[in-house]
Design a protein around this motif. Structure first.
Motif, short mmCIF file in Angstrom:
data_model
loop_
_atom_site.label_atom_id
_atom_site.label_comp_id
_atom_site.label_asym_id
_atom_site.label_seq_id
_atom_site.Cartn_x
_atom_site.Cartn_y
_atom_site.Cartn_z
N THR A 266 35.19 24.12 46.15
CA THR A 266 36.08 23.93 45.42
C THR A 266 36.76 24.87 44.59
OG1 THR A 266 35.25 21.64 45.13
CG2 THR A 266 37.36 22.07 43.92
N ILE A 267 35.80 25.73 44.00
CA ILE A 267 36.20 26.99 43.21
C ILE A 267 36.82 27.96 44.16
CG2 ILE A 267 35.14 28.70 41.64
CD1 ILE A 267 35.33 26.01 40.62
N LEU B 117 40.02 27.14 44.93
CA LEU B 117 40.99 27.13 43.70
C LEU B 117 41.49 28.54 43.80
CD1 LEU B 117 41.77 25.20 42.00
CD2 LEU B 117 39.84 26.18 40.26
N TYR B 118 40.58 29.44 44.16
CA TYR B 118 41.03 31.21 44.16
C TYR B 118 41.13 31.66 45.55
CZ TYR B 118 39.65 31.43 39.10
OH TYR B 118 39.79 31.27 37.88
N LEU C 260 30.78 35.48 36.38
CA LEU C 260 31.33 36.74 35.84
C LEU C 260 30.28 38.00 35.30
CD1 LEU C 260 33.85 38.35 34.64
CD2 LEU C 260 33.56 37.01 32.59
N THR D 187 41.36 42.76 40.17
CA THR D 187 41.22 41.62 41.08
C THR D 187 40.92 40.13 40.43
OG1 THR D 187 39.96 43.10 42.64
CG2 THR D 187 39.77 40.77 43.04
N VAL D 188 40.07 40.34 39.31
CA VAL D 188 39.94 38.82 38.64
C VAL D 188 41.17 38.50 37.91
CG1 VAL D 188 38.52 37.87 36.96
CG2 VAL D 188 37.22 39.32 38.61
N LEU E 59 46.11 31.63 39.91
CA LEU E 59 45.64 30.46 39.86
C LEU E 59 46.75 29.64 38.86
CD1 LEU E 59 43.01 28.88 39.93
CD2 LEU E 59 42.21 29.53 37.59
N LEU F 69 29.01 29.08 41.08
CA LEU F 69 30.19 30.18 41.48
C LEU F 69 31.14 30.02 40.27
CD1 LEU F 69 31.34 32.29 43.47
CD2 LEU F 69 32.33 30.46 44.53
N ASP F 70 31.72 30.88 39.85
CA ASP F 70 32.71 30.87 38.86
C ASP F 70 34.11 31.52 39.21
OD1 ASP F 70 32.31 33.32 38.06
OD2 ASP F 70 31.85 33.05 36.26
N GLY F 71 35.05 31.41 38.49
CA GLY F 71 36.43 31.83 39.10
C GLY F 71 36.23 33.50 39.36
N ALA F 72 35.82 34.24 38.39
CA ALA F 72 35.63 35.67 38.83
C ALA F 72 34.67 35.82 40.10
CB ALA F 72 34.81 36.24 37.35
N GLY F 73 33.74 35.36 40.15
CA GLY F 73 32.75 35.42 41.40
C GLY F 73 33.62 35.04 42.61
N ALA G 232 43.78 37.13 40.21
CA ALA G 232 43.14 36.11 40.81
C ALA G 232 43.53 34.82 39.69
CB ALA G 232 41.70 35.95 40.91
N ARG G 233 43.27 35.03 38.52
CA ARG G 233 43.70 34.29 37.45
C ARG G 233 45.12 34.03 37.33
NH1 ARG G 233 38.61 33.40 36.76
NH2 ARG G 233 37.31 34.49 35.14
N GLU H 195 35.67 33.14 31.57
CA GLU H 195 35.11 31.94 32.19
C GLU H 195 34.48 31.31 30.85
OE1 GLU H 195 35.04 31.10 35.34
OE2 GLU H 195 35.52 33.06 36.21
N ALA I 121 37.01 35.21 43.03
CA ALA I 121 38.12 35.97 43.06
C ALA I 121 37.41 37.29 43.86
CB ALA I 121 38.76 36.42 41.96
N LEU I 122 36.36 37.86 43.32
CA LEU I 122 35.78 38.96 43.84
C LEU I 122 35.16 38.88 45.27
CD1 LEU I 122 34.02 40.37 40.74
CD2 LEU I 122 35.94 41.27 41.71
N LEU J 182 34.35 23.46 37.14
CA LEU J 182 33.39 24.47 36.34
C LEU J 182 32.80 23.77 35.01
CD1 LEU J 182 36.26 27.65 36.63
CD2 LEU J 182 34.01 27.51 37.51
#
Lengths: 376, 247
Positions: A92-93, A96-97, A28, B113-114, B121, A59-63, B117-118, B152, A65-66, B184
């Protein structure tokens, strides 16, 4: 973590496509310039694109998604992007996104209305509000009739507490404000009275103004701000938390259970507060009369008894009863018309206070003219 | 040192303590549950762990810091409240975007965007521009989770995440929490009543009891269910009324 945790390398492959190799971490706090960094390495936006994640460690969720959003944007420019090589955790991440199969947004984001639309909407809402208010008034009148026929149908158990909230709890602030109003009114006019040698008439002015209009109106405004707003917020919160619906399902009519006791409490307490305000306003005037205008207690009271008759106090009390009904009915109507959570409660509480203030002035105007016509 | 530590914590509101002598150690990467019957202080303990309330006695440390102090900078953990606690005047996207706008360096497009996406999810794609008042209670909970995930966080506190959800959504939510934990490394602390969900996702738990005004058991929930000799624990895990004879 800083943005240099992500490294991006560009390579042109034999088939002419561009490969962007992401290495390090895409999280993020390192994602803010992702699009710009990737775009800078692709002079031809339409060239086929491969995004290689084989060296991306984290990699995290924000990364994710972007990254997906970037690939989607590249697809629109004809680059046919392909994301490949992700390690297990990263894959996997990414999955997930994955936006595939994402339902489209059901409605556009809220838009700013044009002036014409705003005027139209407001007019329409005003009409709906008026209609609902009339509907409420009709139902309230019927509930009052039913309560007269069957007094036990009303939840009187709360009346004592409500009277305490509306009346007794308001005494200190009512006393202070009424006293200061009487004091200030007399003080403001003291100089003029002195110039004409009419010092004694301060008793007329304070007595008449406090009892006929000023006392009742100021107290009604105070009660509107305290109890009117309180009732609207209380009933509004009950409405949005489904307590009103729960009452109905228990066979209890919200009008009999909640509204009538509140209106009755106001009708009983506002005149009493008005009497207190009349008295303390006059005491304020007396203080100025004695300290600034050199009047004695006896001369002030003698003049006051000549200036005031019972109807002066009576008209003020009639006004205060009308105010009590208006404050109670409007506050409860606005409260029960609440929808939309905390915002709705705030909006309808504001609306209740504004509507009450407008109606207080309206009632004052109408009744003052009627009192004149009736010679009282 | 554990990621989250509570030492001899006493919780009360001026009168006799509702919980005392509570000790909890939650390790990084764990899924930890706080259990107990209604009114035993589960949510209250959670509110103390996240620093919204201070204990009457004892200490609480999250990542080595007093949680009330830690929350003053960028929140080190995400919290989902029982009813979602969404801001009623904001759309779901705006609710999720709010912490990103405040604490991240992302531009407005990236934040949108984020946030979208959340929401996707947690299965709320399509509802981005709805207001909280326009969606169901279960959807509000999911949106609350999306908002809790916005930054996060390393730790996620969830107050009854599965309560009131339909079975399919509940299972999907459990799977999501497992994925977040496994992939994560998010540490998850949840208050729950839902035994199916508990056995599926929680590795350890602490069980509180109102009469005991404290913790009566802790450990692997499956082991507590199968091996505990405490009749209160046994009744809880086997859904027995208080009148039922101990097995």
């Amino acid at each position: 973590m800083s943005s240099d945790t992500l490294r991006v390398e560009r390579e042109t492959l034999a088939d002419g496509s561009v490969q962007l190799r992401l290495a390090g971490e895409l999280r993020l706090d390192a994602s803010h310039d992702l699009r710009a960094r990737l775009d800078a390495l692709r002079p031809d936006p339409a060239a086929p694109l491969q995004i290689d994640l084989s060296e991306l460690e984290n990699l995290d969720g924000a990364g994710a998604a972007l990254l997906h959003a970037y690939a989607h944007a590249c697809e629109d420019s004809g680059a046919r992007p392909r994301i490949s090589g992700a390690r297990d955790g990263v894959a996997t991440i990414l999955e997930l996104y994955e936006p595939r199969g994402k339902r489209p947004c059901e409605r556009p984001p809220p838009q700013r209305l044009s002036t014409v639309e705003h005027v139209g909407n407001t007019s329409w809402e005003l009409w709906l509000r008026t209609r609902d208010a009339l509907d409420f008034l009709g139902n309230f009148a019927l509930a009052c009739l039913a309560a007269l026929r069957r007094p036990r149908s009303v939840h009187w158990a709360d009346l004592g507490k409500l009277c305490e909230r509306v009346g007794a709890d308001a005494v200190p602030i009512v006393a202070l404000i009424a006293f200061l109003i009487g004091l200030v009114t007399a003080f403001q006019s003291a100089e003029t009275f002195k110039q004409y040698g009419a010092n004694i008439f301060v008793a007329d002015m304070v007595g008449l103004s406090m009892t006929r209009v000023m006392g009742p109106l100021m107290m009604a405004i105070l009660v509107a701000g305290r109890s009117g707003a309180g009732f609207a917020a209380e009933l509004g919160t009950m409405k949005v938390s489904e307590e009103i619906d729960a009452l109905r399902t228990l066979g209890l009519d919200p009008l009999s259970f909640l509204v009538i006791p509140r209106v009755v409490a106001l009708v009983l307490m506002v005149p009493l507060l008005t009497l207190l305000a009349d008295l303390l306003g006059i005491v304020g005037g007396l203080l100025i009369g004695m300290s600034v205008l050199d009047l004695t207690l006896t001369s002030f009271l003698n003049r006051l008894s000549l200036a005031l008759d019972l109807w002066d106090v009576g008209t003020g009390l009639i006004l205060s009863v009308a105010y009590g009904v208006a404050i109670g009915v409007i506050a409860c109507e606005r409260g029960l018309a609440t929808s939309g959570g905390a915002v709705g409660v705030g909006r309808n509480t504001t609306s209740a206070v504004v509507t009450i203030l407008f109606n207080l002035v309206l009632i004052t105007s109408v009744l003052t003219i009627l009192f004149q016509m009736w010679g009282i | 040192m554990a990621l989250i530590e509570a030492r001899d914590v006493e919780i009360g509101f001026g009168g006799p303590p509702i919980l005392s002598g509570v000790n909890v150690d939650i390790e990084a990467g764990e899924i930890f549950a706080i259990l107990g019957g209604s009114g035993c202080g589960k949510s209250t303990l959670l509110r103390h762990l996240i620093g919204l309330q201070a204990p009457q006695a004892g200490t609480i440390r999250v990542q080595g810091e007093d949680p009330a102090v830690a929350r003053q900078d960028a929140p080190p953990f995400g919290v989902m409240f029982q009813s979602g606690a969404l801001f009623g005047s904001l759309t779901l996207t705006q609710n999720v975007a709010l912490p990103l706008e405040e604490w991240s360096t992302l531009d407005a497009d990236s934040i949108a965007t984020v946030a979208a996406a959340r929401l996707a999810l947690v299965g709320l794609d399509g509802f981005e521009n709805h207001l909280p008042a326009e969606i169901s209670g279960g959807m509000k909970k999911r949106a609350g989770i999306a908002r809790a995930l916005a930054l996060e966080p390393d730790i996620l506190f969830l107050d009854e995440p599965s309560a009131g959800l339909d079975p399919v959504t509940s299972v999907e939510l459990d799977e999501l929490l497992l994925k977040l934990n496994a992939n994560l490394g998010v540490t998850i602390v949840l208050v729950t009543h839902e035994l199916d969900s508990l056995f599926k996702i929680a590795k350890r738990c602490v069980m509180l009891d109102r009469d005991a005004a404290g913790a009566i058991a802790s450990g692997d929930p499956r082991a507590l269910r199968d091996d505990s000799t405490d009749h209160r624990v046994h009744r809880f895990f086997n859904r027995q009324s208080s009148g039922a004879a101990p097995a």
